[in-house]
Design a protein around this motif. Structure first.
Motif, short mmCIF file in Angstrom:
data_model
loop_
_atom_site.label_atom_id
_atom_site.label_comp_id
_atom_site.label_asym_id
_atom_site.label_seq_id
_atom_site.Cartn_x
_atom_site.Cartn_y
_atom_site.Cartn_z
N SER A 1 0.66 -1.13 -0.06
CA SER A 1 0.02 0.03 0.09
C SER A 1 0.97 1.18 0.18
N VAL A 2 0.07 2.51 -0.77
CA VAL A 2 1.03 3.38 -0.69
C VAL A 2 0.46 4.44 0.47
N SER A 3 -0.89 4.12 0.89
CA SER A 3 -1.20 5.33 2.03
C SER A 3 -2.35 3.87 2.82
N ALA A 4 -2.47 4.13 4.28
CA ALA A 4 -3.40 3.46 4.96
C ALA A 4 -3.89 4.03 6.09
N HIS A 5 -5.11 3.98 6.10
CA HIS A 5 -5.75 4.47 7.56
C HIS A 5 -6.56 3.21 8.06
N VAL A 6 -5.83 2.52 9.09
CA VAL A 6 -6.03 1.33 9.85
C VAL A 6 -6.61 1.61 11.18
N MET B 1 -7.13 1.27 2.59
CA MET B 1 -5.82 1.20 2.04
C MET B 1 -5.74 1.51 0.59
N ASP B 2 -4.77 2.17 0.11
CA ASP B 2 -4.54 2.57 -1.20
C ASP B 2 -3.58 1.95 -1.74
N PHE B 3 -3.69 1.44 -3.29
CA PHE B 3 -2.69 0.50 -3.78
C PHE B 3 -2.26 1.41 -5.29
N ARG B 4 -1.34 1.39 -5.78
CA ARG B 4 -1.01 1.86 -7.17
C ARG B 4 -1.33 0.71 -8.01
N HIS C 1 -14.81 0.04 -2.85
CA HIS C 1 -13.57 0.08 -3.48
C HIS C 1 -13.68 1.37 -4.50
N ALA C 2 -12.70 2.30 -4.86
CA ALA C 2 -12.81 3.16 -5.84
C ALA C 2 -11.43 3.38 -6.54
N THR D 1 -4.40 9.27 -10.64
CA THR D 1 -3.48 8.78 -9.73
C THR D 1 -3.04 7.41 -9.86
N GLY D 2 -3.59 6.60 -10.59
CA GLY D 2 -3.55 5.26 -10.71
C GLY D 2 -3.70 4.45 -9.07
N ARG D 3 -4.54 5.17 -8.41
CA ARG D 3 -4.69 4.38 -7.03
C ARG D 3 -6.05 3.90 -6.90
#
Length: 163
Positions: A39-44, A51-54, A141-142, A147-149
């Motif tokens: 993941s490139v960012s996460a709020h857990v 979580m965000d993924f490229r 999901h979105a 950004t390719g996220r």
């Protein structure tokens, strides 16, 4: 002989162990199923997380379903969550990315293994076995094509009440 206690960098967050462990499994599942990075960012958080993924593809509802099935399959395996303290160069030999470690960090790092499914650096709290996490519900999901996220939102179902 007395063992020396290893002191890691300060950690400013108190994780909810079941959700934090699922974060590891979700990261590994994304790498294994879709060839993304972690993941490139996460709020857990305890109740719900994201979580965000490229990605280089536009994810579908079917992709989300496959991901959820894979994570729940792994959780049901009741894999042990174990720890190993190594130095940074040893961590690299295990294929672990050490690029996010600050320059002034200690030489000792902690590897967290979720069975043979995932290995990464982490100083957070985890469950002892994956079945204690319960199951995951990837409920939304979105994808942002600019950004390719790919943002994945999730919650846990029936985690171990001891946590």
């Amino acid at each position: 002989m007395m063992k020396q206690k290893v002191v890691f960098n300060e950690h400013n967050k108190k994780e909810y162990p079941p959700m934090h462990t699922v974060e590891h499994v979700l990261n590994a599942a994304m790498v294994k199923l879709f060839g993304t990075g972690r993941s490139v960012s996460a709020h857990v958080e305890q109740k719900k997380s994201r979580m965000d993924f490229r990605t280089d593809f536009v994810p579908t509802d079917e992709d989300l379903r496959r991901l959820e099935e894979e994570i729940n399959r792994v959780l049901d395996l009741d894999l042990p969550v174990t720890y190993q303290v190594v130095n940074k160069s040893e961590a690299e030999q295990y294929g672990v990315d050490v690029s996010r470690i600050p320059e002034d960090a200690s030489e000792a790092v902690r590897l967290v293994r979720v069975g043979d499914y995932d290995i990464c650096l982490c100083i957070g709290e985890h469950v002892e076995h994956t079945r204690q996490c319960g199951h995951i519900d990837l409920y939304a999901h979105a994808y942002n094509p600019e950004t390719g996220r790919w943002r994945v939102r999730f919650k846990l179902i029936d985690p171990d009440p001891l946590y």
